[in-house]
Enzyme design. Structure first.
Site, PDB file in Angstrom:
ATOM      1  N   SER A 134      11.963  -6.527 -29.030  1.00 28.94           N
ATOM      2  CA  SER A 134      11.104  -5.991 -27.971  1.00 28.94           C
ATOM      3  C   SER A 134       9.857  -5.385 -28.599  1.00 28.94           C
ATOM      4  CB  SER A 134      11.864  -4.915 -27.200  1.00 28.94           C
ATOM      5  OG  SER A 134      10.973  -4.174 -26.403  1.00 28.94           O
TER       6      SER A 134
ATOM      7  N   TYR B  63      16.533   2.476 -28.175  1.00 25.65           N
ATOM      8  CA  TYR B  63      16.288   1.058 -27.879  1.00 25.65           C
ATOM      9  C   TYR B  63      15.345   0.442 -28.928  1.00 25.65           C
ATOM     10  CZ  TYR B  63      14.706  -2.906 -24.935  1.00 25.65           C
ATOM     11  OH  TYR B  63      14.389  -4.143 -24.437  1.00 25.65           O
TER      12      TYR B  63
ATOM     13  N   LYS C   7      16.150  -2.570 -31.449  1.00 27.81           N
ATOM     14  CA  LYS C   7      15.382  -3.818 -31.342  1.00 27.81           C
ATOM     15  C   LYS C   7      14.679  -4.157 -32.661  1.00 27.81           C
ATOM     16  CE  LYS C   7      16.081  -5.404 -27.183  1.00 27.81           C
ATOM     17  NZ  LYS C   7      17.071  -6.499 -27.067  1.00 27.81           N
TER      18      LYS C   7
HETATM   19  P1  NAD Z   1      18.924  -7.765 -17.467  1.00 26.81           P
HETATM   20  O1  NAD Z   1      19.461  -6.408 -17.252  1.00 26.81           O
HETATM   21  O2  NAD Z   1      18.618  -8.601 -16.273  1.00 26.81           O
HETATM   22  O3  NAD Z   1      19.862  -8.623 -18.416  1.00 26.81           O
HETATM   23  C1  NAD Z   1      20.677  -8.084 -19.408  1.00 26.81           C
HETATM   24  C2  NAD Z   1      22.056  -8.656 -19.230  1.00 26.81           C
HETATM   25  O4  NAD Z   1      22.885  -8.211 -20.322  1.00 26.81           O
HETATM   26  C3  NAD Z   1      22.722  -8.171 -17.949  1.00 26.81           C
HETATM   27  O5  NAD Z   1      23.110  -9.281 -17.149  1.00 26.81           O
HETATM   28  C4  NAD Z   1      23.918  -7.367 -18.426  1.00 26.81           C
HETATM   29  O6  NAD Z   1      25.059  -7.428 -17.575  1.00 26.81           O
HETATM   30  C5  NAD Z   1      24.188  -7.978 -19.795  1.00 26.81           C
HETATM   31  N1  NAD Z   1      24.923  -7.078 -20.674  1.00 26.81           N
HETATM   32  C6  NAD Z   1      24.720  -5.755 -20.876  1.00 26.81           C
HETATM   33  N2  NAD Z   1      25.628  -5.260 -21.722  1.00 26.81           N
HETATM   34  C7  NAD Z   1      26.435  -6.286 -22.074  1.00 26.81           C
HETATM   35  C8  NAD Z   1      27.543  -6.399 -22.949  1.00 26.81           C
HETATM   36  N3  NAD Z   1      28.026  -5.334 -23.600  1.00 26.81           N
HETATM   37  N4  NAD Z   1      28.128  -7.608 -23.100  1.00 26.81           N
HETATM   38  C9  NAD Z   1      27.653  -8.705 -22.433  1.00 26.81           C
HETATM   39  N5  NAD Z   1      26.604  -8.634 -21.578  1.00 26.81           N
HETATM   40  C10 NAD Z   1      25.998  -7.454 -21.407  1.00 26.81           C
HETATM   41  O7  NAD Z   1      17.591  -7.561 -18.350  1.00 26.81           O
HETATM   42  P2  NAD Z   1      16.582  -8.612 -18.999  1.00 26.81           P
HETATM   43  O8  NAD Z   1      15.220  -8.069 -18.805  1.00 26.81           O
HETATM   44  O9  NAD Z   1      16.893 -10.006 -18.588  1.00 26.81           O
HETATM   45  O10 NAD Z   1      16.920  -8.408 -20.557  1.00 26.81           O
HETATM   46  C11 NAD Z   1      17.346  -9.438 -21.424  1.00 26.81           C
HETATM   47  C12 NAD Z   1      17.039  -9.029 -22.853  1.00 26.81           C
HETATM   48  O11 NAD Z   1      15.613  -8.989 -23.046  1.00 26.81           O
HETATM   49  C13 NAD Z   1      17.542  -7.632 -23.238  1.00 26.81           C
HETATM   50  O12 NAD Z   1      18.005  -7.661 -24.565  1.00 26.81           O
HETATM   51  C14 NAD Z   1      16.300  -6.783 -23.136  1.00 26.81           C
HETATM   52  O13 NAD Z   1      16.395  -5.624 -23.935  1.00 26.81           O
HETATM   53  C15 NAD Z   1      15.254  -7.763 -23.632  1.00 26.81           C
HETATM   54  N6  NAD Z   1      13.888  -7.424 -23.243  1.00 26.81           N
HETATM   55  C16 NAD Z   1      13.501  -7.564 -21.975  1.00 26.81           C
HETATM   56  C17 NAD Z   1      12.185  -7.253 -21.638  1.00 26.81           C
HETATM   57  C18 NAD Z   1      11.685  -7.437 -20.254  1.00 26.81           C
HETATM   58  O14 NAD Z   1      10.464  -7.233 -20.039  1.00 26.81           O
HETATM   59  N7  NAD Z   1      12.513  -7.814 -19.288  1.00 26.81           N
HETATM   60  C19 NAD Z   1      11.294  -6.766 -22.623  1.00 26.81           C
HETATM   61  C20 NAD Z   1      11.742  -6.657 -23.939  1.00 26.81           C
HETATM   62  C21 NAD Z   1      13.041  -7.014 -24.239  1.00 26.81           C
END
Ligand code: NAD
Length: 301
Positions: free
Chosen positions: A152, A165, A169
């Site tokens: 991230s 976080y 990351k």
């Molecule tokens: P999201 O919350 O929609 O998806 C995350 C998923 O991970 C969820 O479905 C959740 O149930 C699952 N999860 C959580 N803990 C878990 C575990 N212990 N075992 C298995 N599954 C688990 O969020 P997202 O935005 O789709 O995030 C996806 C990834 O992208 C994450 O790692 C997040 O940190 C990263 N990220 C997202 C953004 C953004 O702008 N959305 C930015 C930087 C990084």
């Protein structure tokens, strides 16, 4: 050239929604058999449900694809092993791991509870170890593998209120770089994606920007990094709203104090401009790479 995943087996963690769901659907559409892993908890990692993973499996199957659900938590060694076992039991091999599962527990460092630190490290960083260790062993046997770890901008560039976080990351970049080096001879590539997208995790944070950052716009880069066509390794890419960019750690040529000279702190202050000057920077790909550029300098008399 069409990137196909026929006869490839991919694990996508956190694939029950958000970005992970998009990756799983697209990999399956291109022929991969996909393990849709998701614990189904809340954004802050509380609770769990089989609904999220099962729904995405059904979606993939309804489109004619192959998928199996894994409800394991990535946050334990047993969970990581269980996800790999699901791939092997359902599809007999493992080629791709996209570690995407994630939670948030945002607080400034002063207010951070240890539980918030552990929960975030466990899912993002320790989870990556628990999954990649058994996955790497299997890929090594097959002389082929693709890892995509999810970092991230909060970790690589920094963001207020996200020390737990951000550290997790940034740690994923370190893990990926080492796996890239350890996997090089075994045909295993490891790269990092830094996404920004509108998902449940970010819907309250992005404001008007949200309309321009659909999660589908991150998927092409992840699918490329997961493909056989990807000969890159040890790299990190930002994908935001249709803009794809390389992110790297550079080393400036710096200032050399001279053979046998131990400089003072005042000398450092006096030479800060040279130390910081980015002209002629390099991008070392290992500790050996850095030392190799240093040796000619150190050997100067
Ligand atoms: P999201 O919350 O929609 O998806 C995350 C998923 O991970 C969820 O479905 C959740 O149930 C699952 N999860 C959580 N803990 C878990 C575990 N212990 N075992 C298995 N599954 C688990 O969020 P997202 O935005 O789709 O995030 C996806 C990834 O992208 C994450 O790692 C997040 O940190 C990263 N990220 C997202 C953004 C953004 O702008 N959305 C930015 C930087 C990084």
């Amino acid at each position: 050239m069409t990137l196909e995943f026929e006869n490839r087996v991919a694990i996508v963690t956190g694939a029950g929604g958000g970005l992970g769901r998009q990756y799983a659907l697209e990999l399956a559409r291109r022929g991969a058999s996909v393990v849709v892993n998701d614990l189904g908890g809340s954004v802050d990692g509380v609770g769990g449900s089989d609904a999220a993973a099962n729904r995405v499996v059904e979606e993939i199957q309804a489109l004619g694809g192959r998928a199996a659900a894994s409800l394991h938590s990535v946050a334990t060694p047993e969970g990581g092993q269980g996800i790999v076992d699901t791939a092997l039991e359902a599809f007999g091999r493992l080629d791709v791991v996209v570690h995407n599962a994630g939670i948030l527990r945002d607080k400034t460092l002063v207010k951070l509870e240890w539980e918030d630190l552990d929960a975030v490290l466990d899912v993002h960083l320790r989870g990556a170890f628990y999954l990649s260790k058994p996955a790497f062993a299997r890929m090594k046997d097959n002389h082929y593998g693709r890892f995509v770890f999810t970092s991230s901008n909060a970790g690589v560039f920094g963001n207020f209120g996200q020390s737990n976080y951000g550290a997790a990351k940034a740690g994923l970049v370190g893990l990926s770089n080492v796996l890239a080096i350890e996997g090089a001879k075994a045909g295993i590539a490891s790269n990092v994606i830094m996404p920004v997208a509108r998902t449940r995790m970010t819907e309250e944070l992005l404001g008007t920007f949200a309309d321009q950052v659909a999660p589908e716009l991150v998927t092409p880069m992840v699918v490329f990094l997961a493909s056989e066509a990807c000969q890159l390794t040890h790299e990190c890419f930002s994908a935001v709203g249709g803009r794809y960019a390389r992110v790297f750690t550079g080393l400036t040529p710096g200032w050399y104090a001279g053979h046998g000279v131990t400089p003072t702190a005042e000398d450092i202050l006096a030479h800060l401009d040279e130390i910081e000057n980015r002209d002629g920077y390099t991008v070392p790909l290992s500790t050996g790479d850095e030392l190799a550029t240093l040796l000619p300098l150190l050997n100067q008399q």
